[in-house]
Design an enzyme around this catalytic site. Sequence first.
Site, PDB file in Angstrom:
ATOM      1  N   ALA A  17       0.838  -1.213   0.000  1.00 18.38           N
ATOM      2  CA  ALA A  17       0.000   0.000   0.000  1.00 18.38           C
ATOM      3  C   ALA A  17       0.868   1.255   0.000  1.00 18.38           C
ATOM      4  O   ALA A  17       0.644   2.181  -0.790  1.00 18.38           O
ATOM      5  CB  ALA A  17      -0.926  -0.014   1.217  1.00 18.38           C
ATOM      6  N   ILE A  46       3.678  -7.407   5.460  1.00 17.41           N
ATOM      7  CA  ILE A  46       2.879  -8.627   5.604  1.00 17.41           C
ATOM      8  C   ILE A  46       3.373  -9.698   4.609  1.00 17.41           C
ATOM      9  O   ILE A  46       3.313 -10.887   4.880  1.00 17.41           O
ATOM     10  CB  ILE A  46       1.376  -8.314   5.412  1.00 17.41           C
ATOM     11  CG1 ILE A  46       0.486  -9.467   5.861  1.00 17.41           C
ATOM     12  CG2 ILE A  46       1.028  -7.962   3.989  1.00 17.41           C
ATOM     13  CD1 ILE A  46       0.004  -9.312   7.248  1.00 17.41           C
ATOM     14  N   ALA A  51      -2.465 -12.117  -5.648  1.00 16.32           N
ATOM     15  CA  ALA A  51      -3.403 -12.265  -6.764  1.00 16.32           C
ATOM     16  C   ALA A  51      -4.130 -10.943  -6.955  1.00 16.32           C
ATOM     17  O   ALA A  51      -4.488 -10.276  -5.991  1.00 16.32           O
ATOM     18  CB  ALA A  51      -4.405 -13.383  -6.473  1.00 16.32           C
ATOM     19  N   LYS A  79      -3.531 -14.301 -14.960  1.00 14.60           N
ATOM     20  CA  LYS A  79      -4.681 -14.840 -14.220  1.00 14.60           C
ATOM     21  C   LYS A  79      -5.960 -14.578 -15.014  1.00 14.60           C
ATOM     22  O   LYS A  79      -6.274 -13.429 -15.321  1.00 14.60           O
ATOM     23  CB  LYS A  79      -4.740 -14.158 -12.841  1.00 14.60           C
ATOM     24  CG  LYS A  79      -5.994 -14.492 -12.052  1.00 14.60           C
ATOM     25  CD  LYS A  79      -6.002 -13.841 -10.683  1.00 14.60           C
ATOM     26  CE  LYS A  79      -7.363 -13.993 -10.028  1.00 14.60           C
ATOM     27  NZ  LYS A  79      -7.472 -13.293  -8.753  1.00 14.60           N
ATOM     28  N   LEU A 332      -4.119  -2.377   4.667  1.00  9.46           N
ATOM     29  CA  LEU A 332      -4.581  -3.053   5.880  1.00  9.46           C
ATOM     30  C   LEU A 332      -4.873  -2.066   7.004  1.00  9.46           C
ATOM     31  O   LEU A 332      -5.653  -2.373   7.903  1.00  9.46           O
ATOM     32  CB  LEU A 332      -3.519  -4.071   6.319  1.00  9.46           C
ATOM     33  CG  LEU A 332      -3.170  -5.132   5.256  1.00  9.46           C
ATOM     34  CD1 LEU A 332      -1.997  -5.985   5.728  1.00  9.46           C
ATOM     35  CD2 LEU A 332      -4.373  -6.006   4.935  1.00  9.46           C
TER      36      LEU A 332
HETATM   37  P1  FAD Z   1       1.950  -4.185   5.334  1.00 10.77           P
HETATM   38  O1  FAD Z   1       2.482  -5.031   4.237  1.00 10.77           O
HETATM   39  O2  FAD Z   1       1.767  -4.813   6.667  1.00 10.77           O
HETATM   40  O3  FAD Z   1       2.925  -2.952   5.468  1.00 10.77           O
HETATM   41  C1  FAD Z   1       2.944  -2.150   6.625  1.00 10.77           C
HETATM   42  C2  FAD Z   1       4.133  -1.230   6.576  1.00 10.77           C
HETATM   43  O4  FAD Z   1       4.092  -0.375   7.704  1.00 10.77           O
HETATM   44  C3  FAD Z   1       5.477  -1.945   6.598  1.00 10.77           C
HETATM   45  O5  FAD Z   1       6.398  -1.283   5.751  1.00 10.77           O
HETATM   46  C4  FAD Z   1       5.925  -1.772   8.059  1.00 10.77           C
HETATM   47  O6  FAD Z   1       7.312  -1.804   8.192  1.00 10.77           O
HETATM   48  C5  FAD Z   1       5.353  -0.393   8.326  1.00 10.77           C
HETATM   49  N1  FAD Z   1       5.184  -0.143   9.754  1.00 10.77           N
HETATM   50  C6  FAD Z   1       4.283  -0.684  10.610  1.00 10.77           C
HETATM   51  N2  FAD Z   1       4.472  -0.198  11.858  1.00 10.77           N
HETATM   52  C7  FAD Z   1       5.496   0.686  11.769  1.00 10.77           C
HETATM   53  C8  FAD Z   1       6.168   1.522  12.698  1.00 10.77           C
HETATM   54  N3  FAD Z   1       5.834   1.539  13.999  1.00 10.77           N
HETATM   55  N4  FAD Z   1       7.181   2.277  12.256  1.00 10.77           N
HETATM   56  C9  FAD Z   1       7.569   2.285  10.955  1.00 10.77           C
HETATM   57  N5  FAD Z   1       6.948   1.518  10.030  1.00 10.77           N
HETATM   58  C10 FAD Z   1       5.945   0.731  10.438  1.00 10.77           C
HETATM   59  N6  FAD Z   1      -4.422  -8.703  -1.443  1.00 10.77           N
HETATM   60  C11 FAD Z   1      -4.667  -8.934  -2.737  1.00 10.77           C
HETATM   61  O7  FAD Z   1      -4.988  -8.007  -3.481  1.00 10.77           O
HETATM   62  N7  FAD Z   1      -4.568 -10.199  -3.237  1.00 10.77           N
HETATM   63  C12 FAD Z   1      -4.281 -11.261  -2.468  1.00 10.77           C
HETATM   64  O8  FAD Z   1      -4.174 -12.370  -2.978  1.00 10.77           O
HETATM   65  C13 FAD Z   1      -4.081 -11.034  -1.088  1.00 10.77           C
HETATM   66  N8  FAD Z   1      -3.812 -12.061  -0.239  1.00 10.77           N
HETATM   67  C14 FAD Z   1      -3.677 -11.809   1.092  1.00 10.77           C
HETATM   68  C15 FAD Z   1      -3.527 -12.866   1.995  1.00 10.77           C
HETATM   69  C16 FAD Z   1      -3.459 -12.619   3.363  1.00 10.77           C
HETATM   70  C17 FAD Z   1      -3.343 -13.761   4.318  1.00 10.77           C
HETATM   71  C18 FAD Z   1      -3.462 -11.293   3.842  1.00 10.77           C
HETATM   72  C19 FAD Z   1      -3.345 -11.014   5.304  1.00 10.77           C
HETATM   73  C20 FAD Z   1      -3.593 -10.258   2.955  1.00 10.77           C
HETATM   74  C21 FAD Z   1      -3.724 -10.503   1.598  1.00 10.77           C
HETATM   75  N9  FAD Z   1      -3.914  -9.463   0.712  1.00 10.77           N
HETATM   76  C22 FAD Z   1      -4.153  -9.711  -0.607  1.00 10.77           C
HETATM   77  C23 FAD Z   1      -3.854  -8.104   1.179  1.00 10.77           C
HETATM   78  C24 FAD Z   1      -2.499  -7.524   0.859  1.00 10.77           C
HETATM   79  O9  FAD Z   1      -1.477  -8.312   1.423  1.00 10.77           O
HETATM   80  C25 FAD Z   1      -2.422  -6.137   1.441  1.00 10.77           C
HETATM   81  O10 FAD Z   1      -3.545  -5.417   1.021  1.00 10.77           O
HETATM   82  C26 FAD Z   1      -1.232  -5.429   0.903  1.00 10.77           C
HETATM   83  O11 FAD Z   1      -0.080  -6.191   1.050  1.00 10.77           O
HETATM   84  C27 FAD Z   1      -1.071  -4.126   1.606  1.00 10.77           C
HETATM   85  O12 FAD Z   1      -0.500  -4.306   2.860  1.00 10.77           O
HETATM   86  P2  FAD Z   1      -0.100  -3.017   3.606  1.00 10.77           P
HETATM   87  O13 FAD Z   1       0.931  -2.318   2.784  1.00 10.77           O
HETATM   88  O14 FAD Z   1      -1.316  -2.281   3.951  1.00 10.77           O
HETATM   89  O15 FAD Z   1       0.524  -3.530   4.968  1.00 10.77           O
END
Ligand code: FAD
Length: 504
Positions: A17, A46, A51, A79, A332
């Site tokens: 994200a 994460i 996909a 896909k 997330l």
């Molecule tokens: P994260 O990847 O968790 O990134 C969070 C970031 O914040 C990291 O860089 C971390 O270091 C940083 N951070 C957190 N706390 C701090 C702090 N205190 N100080 C500094 N930095 C911090 N989506 C799809 O579209 N297709 C799929 O097939 C799919 N499969 C999934 C399967 C599972 C089991 C899960 C849980 C999710 C899935 N998703 C899928 C969702 C997808 O993984 C997320 O939407 C996407 O990866 C975005 O994650 P994010 O960047 O929001 O969070």
Amino acid sequence: MHHPAPLEIVIAGGGTAGWMAAATFARFLGNTAKITLVESDAIGTIGVGEATIPQIHNLLIGLGIDQRDFLRRTNASFKLGIEFVNWLRPGESYIHSFGQVGRGVGLIPFRQLWLRGRALGVAGDYGDYSANVAAARRGSFAIGDGGGNLPDLAYAYHLDATLFAQMLRAYAEERGVRRVEGTIEGVKRDQDNGDIIALRLDGGRSVTGTFFIDCTGFRSLLLGAALDVPFEDWTRWLPCDTALAVPCENSGPPRPYTQSIAHQAGWQWRIPLQHRTGNGHVFCSAFTSVDQASATLLGNLEGKPLADPRPIRFTTGRRQTPWAHNCVALGLAAGFMEPLESTSIHLVQSGIGRLLNLLSGDLTDMTASRDTFNRLSDIEWRRIRDFLVLHYVANDRVGEPFWDHCRSMALPDTLQEKLAVFRETGAFMREEDELFLDDSWAQVMLGQGVAPRAHSPLADNVDARELGPFLDTVAKACRLKAEALPPHAAFIAHMIGEQRMQSA
Ligand code: FAD
């Protein structure tokens, strides 16, 4: 004279994200905004989310990313849809494919013709009329071949999430995004209006800004922890709360579709990439244990595991308002719905798009834009939620406690109505720009055994004797198109420059 504050965007978090936001803002706001991203290598991402759905093309095209380069750098495969195995009951499967199913005649929707054909005994399975399904079943894929008289296949990608984030990071940094390594410990807020004015980092450092994007993952450090926006829990409709993720070696050429396999208390994904397969088991901990779920997952891998299964706990739902004060949460940090229809990356993308359209050069008062953003996000999330719930509620796995529970759940009114309309007429009416269209809902409704009582009288406009040959022609065109395509693996190799294409 009023001087608007300069646009200084601070992105907290560098997962998919965060880097999607950084890359897009750099591309479209790079000339006016200063963009900083703060992330912590120690905390990490994460690392799943592999996909996608076809809307991802808009992101890649918008960023001007070359498709071949993207395939090489993210080890992506193509896909065509998702195969749902054992969801209705063990032994049954169907494909929710992208793109169009069949061909309407004038104003008569194809599905109504198919329903009448079925009543007359001259129609095959609904999936027989999808070129995507035909290609998926053959394991073939190509773009832009023009084969058959149907439009090109609609497609998305399977990608390596870590490599994708790295690619976006390089893109963003090349365009001036400043990355700060550090741990966010809190925020500083304006004492008058409560807006965020800075992130507080470890070592007494801080990063100031005028607009903040919360991409801190499940922690939701800005929107949830600092601004205290409540979380709306949707567990009563989507009861799964844990995922186990494990990659494995490929056991053969990658399928051009995702697999979703229902198990005793949840389901398993298989996401084939060029170099490995991503697997995971999403389950409800009230109906099975981690050990049992892990055994189920490992017992259903097609290749050697490349790691131990990694548990990820989650609560399905969303923050009530993804935009609060001068902060928007994406990914997330905004909420989570299980990856059953691969919608999370898309929700990040649509949040970014919505924000880009609503952001003003003068941040003094963004109340109306904020309200609009929140209202539209709410609709978007609820409609997707309903679509996911449909997969669970319409099951015929009688006698299995988890699935019995799902069949007996009280449904959101919006889904209740869609189901009732489909049962009455086989119709689906798209509302409020919702993401999944008629053919998606119909494929899942029919695949999950939701049967319309009758076809629409519209379909009676076609002569009964002509209906069978018409349906045969449509199905044949799909088959011919699929037969004209090369194997998926050969097409990937061709795209990444490893070998020339050959016929399937
Ligand atoms: P994260 O990847 O968790 O990134 C969070 C970031 O914040 C990291 O860089 C971390 O270091 C940083 N951070 C957190 N706390 C701090 C702090 N205190 N100080 C500094 N930095 C911090 N989506 C799809 O579209 N297709 C799929 O097939 C799919 N499969 C999934 C399967 C599972 C089991 C899960 C849980 C999710 C899935 N998703 C899928 C969702 C997808 O993984 C997320 O939407 C996407 O990866 C975005 O994650 P994010 O960047 O929001 O969070």
